[in-house]
Design an enzyme around this catalytic site. Sequence first.
Site, PDB file in Angstrom:
ATOM      1  N   HIS A  17       0.835  -1.207   0.000  1.00  0.00           N
ATOM      2  CA  HIS A  17       0.000   0.000   0.000  1.00  0.00           C
ATOM      3  C   HIS A  17       0.870   1.258   0.000  1.00  0.00           C
ATOM      4  O   HIS A  17       0.601   2.221  -0.709  1.00  0.00           O
ATOM      5  CB  HIS A  17      -0.894   0.044   1.254  1.00  0.00           C
ATOM      6  CG  HIS A  17      -1.931  -1.029   1.333  1.00  0.00           C
ATOM      7  ND1 HIS A  17      -2.110  -1.810   2.449  1.00  0.00           N
ATOM      8  CD2 HIS A  17      -2.865  -1.441   0.439  1.00  0.00           C
ATOM      9  CE1 HIS A  17      -3.109  -2.660   2.240  1.00  0.00           C
ATOM     10  NE2 HIS A  17      -3.575  -2.458   1.030  1.00  0.00           N
ATOM     11  N   LYS A  41     -16.084  -7.080   6.181  1.00  0.00           N
ATOM     12  CA  LYS A  41     -14.825  -7.837   6.207  1.00  0.00           C
ATOM     13  C   LYS A  41     -14.412  -8.202   7.623  1.00  0.00           C
ATOM     14  O   LYS A  41     -13.413  -8.896   7.817  1.00  0.00           O
ATOM     15  CB  LYS A  41     -13.713  -7.017   5.542  1.00  0.00           C
ATOM     16  CG  LYS A  41     -13.766  -7.021   4.029  1.00  0.00           C
ATOM     17  CD  LYS A  41     -12.486  -6.431   3.464  1.00  0.00           C
ATOM     18  CE  LYS A  41     -12.247  -6.877   2.047  1.00  0.00           C
ATOM     19  NZ  LYS A  41     -10.936  -6.423   1.543  1.00  0.00           N
ATOM     20  N   ARG A  90      -2.330  -5.668  -8.456  1.00  0.00           N
ATOM     21  CA  ARG A  90      -1.217  -6.578  -8.196  1.00  0.00           C
ATOM     22  C   ARG A  90      -1.081  -7.647  -9.262  1.00  0.00           C
ATOM     23  O   ARG A  90      -0.020  -7.935  -9.744  1.00  0.00           O
ATOM     24  CB  ARG A  90      -1.370  -7.224  -6.816  1.00  0.00           C
ATOM     25  CG  ARG A  90      -1.109  -6.259  -5.695  1.00  0.00           C
ATOM     26  CD  ARG A  90      -1.642  -6.772  -4.412  1.00  0.00           C
ATOM     27  NE  ARG A  90      -3.076  -6.981  -4.540  1.00  0.00           N
ATOM     28  CZ  ARG A  90      -3.812  -7.634  -3.694  1.00  0.00           C
ATOM     29  NH1 ARG A  90      -3.257  -8.183  -2.652  1.00  0.00           N
ATOM     30  NH2 ARG A  90      -5.108  -7.758  -3.881  1.00  0.00           N
ATOM     31  N   SER A 128      -3.110  -7.731   2.906  1.00  0.00           N
ATOM     32  CA  SER A 128      -3.272  -7.571   4.354  1.00  0.00           C
ATOM     33  C   SER A 128      -3.590  -8.913   5.011  1.00  0.00           C
ATOM     34  O   SER A 128      -3.148  -9.181   6.123  1.00  0.00           O
ATOM     35  CB  SER A 128      -4.379  -6.566   4.648  1.00  0.00           C
ATOM     36  OG  SER A 128      -4.021  -5.306   4.142  1.00  0.00           O
TER      37      SER A 128
HETATM   38  N1  COA Z   1      -0.459  -3.840  -1.938  1.00  0.00           N
HETATM   39  C1  COA Z   1      -0.791  -4.762  -1.039  1.00  0.00           C
HETATM   40  N2  COA Z   1      -2.047  -5.184  -0.856  1.00  0.00           N
HETATM   41  C2  COA Z   1      -3.011  -4.638  -1.617  1.00  0.00           C
HETATM   42  C3  COA Z   1      -2.731  -3.668  -2.574  1.00  0.00           C
HETATM   43  C4  COA Z   1      -1.372  -3.270  -2.718  1.00  0.00           C
HETATM   44  N3  COA Z   1      -1.022  -2.371  -3.609  1.00  0.00           N
HETATM   45  N4  COA Z   1      -3.881  -3.328  -3.172  1.00  0.00           N
HETATM   46  C5  COA Z   1      -4.847  -4.053  -2.616  1.00  0.00           C
HETATM   47  N5  COA Z   1      -4.321  -4.864  -1.676  1.00  0.00           N
HETATM   48  C6  COA Z   1      -5.043  -5.878  -0.905  1.00  0.00           C
HETATM   49  C7  COA Z   1      -5.503  -5.446   0.433  1.00  0.00           C
HETATM   50  O1  COA Z   1      -4.494  -5.622   1.393  1.00  0.00           O
HETATM   51  C8  COA Z   1      -6.666  -6.371   0.684  1.00  0.00           C
HETATM   52  O2  COA Z   1      -6.178  -7.630   1.082  1.00  0.00           O
HETATM   53  P1  COA Z   1      -7.044  -8.678   1.915  1.00  0.00           P
HETATM   54  O3  COA Z   1      -8.409  -8.732   1.295  1.00  0.00           O
HETATM   55  O4  COA Z   1      -6.249  -9.916   1.783  1.00  0.00           O
HETATM   56  O5  COA Z   1      -7.100  -8.198   3.331  1.00  0.00           O
HETATM   57  C9  COA Z   1      -7.271  -6.561  -0.696  1.00  0.00           C
HETATM   58  O6  COA Z   1      -6.252  -6.202  -1.597  1.00  0.00           O
HETATM   59  C10 COA Z   1      -8.500  -5.741  -0.929  1.00  0.00           C
HETATM   60  O7  COA Z   1      -8.233  -4.442  -0.580  1.00  0.00           O
HETATM   61  P2  COA Z   1      -9.220  -3.482   0.194  1.00  0.00           P
HETATM   62  O8  COA Z   1      -8.396  -2.447   0.820  1.00  0.00           O
HETATM   63  O9  COA Z   1     -10.184  -4.206   1.056  1.00  0.00           O
HETATM   64  O10 COA Z   1      -9.887  -2.759  -1.000  1.00  0.00           O
HETATM   65  P3  COA Z   1     -11.070  -3.123  -1.936  1.00  0.00           P
HETATM   66  O11 COA Z   1     -10.505  -3.171  -3.313  1.00  0.00           O
HETATM   67  O12 COA Z   1     -11.855  -4.285  -1.452  1.00  0.00           O
HETATM   68  O13 COA Z   1     -11.947  -1.794  -1.849  1.00  0.00           O
HETATM   69  C11 COA Z   1     -12.868   0.195  -1.018  1.00  0.00           C
HETATM   70  C12 COA Z   1     -12.079  -1.048  -0.690  1.00  0.00           C
HETATM   71  C13 COA Z   1     -12.797   1.090   0.175  1.00  0.00           C
HETATM   72  C14 COA Z   1     -12.245   0.921  -2.199  1.00  0.00           C
HETATM   73  C15 COA Z   1     -14.315  -0.175  -1.405  1.00  0.00           C
HETATM   74  O14 COA Z   1     -14.806  -1.117  -0.489  1.00  0.00           O
HETATM   75  C16 COA Z   1     -15.204   1.041  -1.405  1.00  0.00           C
HETATM   76  O15 COA Z   1     -15.220   1.781  -2.368  1.00  0.00           O
HETATM   77  N6  COA Z   1     -15.958   1.240  -0.295  1.00  0.00           N
HETATM   78  C17 COA Z   1     -16.817   2.400  -0.109  1.00  0.00           C
HETATM   79  C18 COA Z   1     -18.285   2.053  -0.312  1.00  0.00           C
HETATM   80  C19 COA Z   1     -18.607   2.032  -1.786  1.00  0.00           C
HETATM   81  O16 COA Z   1     -18.523   3.024  -2.479  1.00  0.00           O
HETATM   82  N7  COA Z   1     -18.999   0.856  -2.258  1.00  0.00           N
HETATM   83  C20 COA Z   1     -19.307   0.663  -3.645  1.00  0.00           C
HETATM   84  C21 COA Z   1     -18.050   0.412  -4.437  1.00  0.00           C
HETATM   85  S1  COA Z   1     -18.451   0.063  -6.121  1.00  0.00           S
END
Ligand code: COA
Length: 164
Positions: A17, A41, A90, A128
């Site tokens: 990140h 989650k 990734r 994570s």
């Molecule tokens: N390096 C390391 N790990 C990474 C990474 C990177 N560059 N990019 C993503 N990851 C990993 C995270 O660690 C996480 O791992 P895990 O699931 O094993 O714990 C996984 O990828 C998912 O990441 P997360 O941070 O949970 O992001 P997400 O892609 O699921 O999205 C939000 C999170 C906040 C962007 C999304 O839930 C959101 O937009 N929420 C707001 C509500 C909303 O608008 N919802 C509608 C969306 S269409």
Amino acid sequence: MKRALVPGTFDPITSGHLDIITRSTHLADEIIVAVAPSVKKNPLFSLEKRVQLAREATAHLPTVTVVPLEGLLVEFARKMGATAVIKGLRAITDFEYEFQQTALNYEIDPKLETIFIMSPPSYMYLSSSIVREIASMQGPLDNFVPACVQEALREKFGEPASDV
Ligand code: COA
């Protein structure tokens, strides 16, 4: 003045990140790291703790601010005056999911751009949940998370086993 959001659950923030956040600072004048509650989650760390750790981990980056994400990403971006969302990609496995989220966000607000930054090979395997798993088995974390996160994980799971 260009402002961009880097959203995520950050449970906890990892070196992967941090790599994306650091590289984002070269693309926009101000970066807002938005930490989502992601209640579904069932995060290991509370939202307050995840925000605190992200703040400590990015303290050396003067154009980065860390805030809790409230409501829909698209609306939050608008409220914060951000014109783009930056996310890390990734591997090909991330694509399908990111594609869906980006398409949905586009339907809600076509003016909000989503920019993807490729993770370097050294972080492609990192997530994570992998970090949480290693920590739960008291494994070494030095290459995967910043020092403040190592400490928080040690508080949760205990010290790594010593060979001596
Ligand atoms: N390096 C390391 N790990 C990474 C990474 C990177 N560059 N990019 C993503 N990851 C990993 C995270 O660690 C996480 O791992 P895990 O699931 O094993 O714990 C996984 O990828 C998912 O990441 P997360 O941070 O949970 O992001 P997400 O892609 O699921 O999205 C939000 C999170 C906040 C962007 C999304 O839930 C959101 O937009 N929420 C707001 C509500 C909303 O608008 N919802 C509608 C969306 S269409």
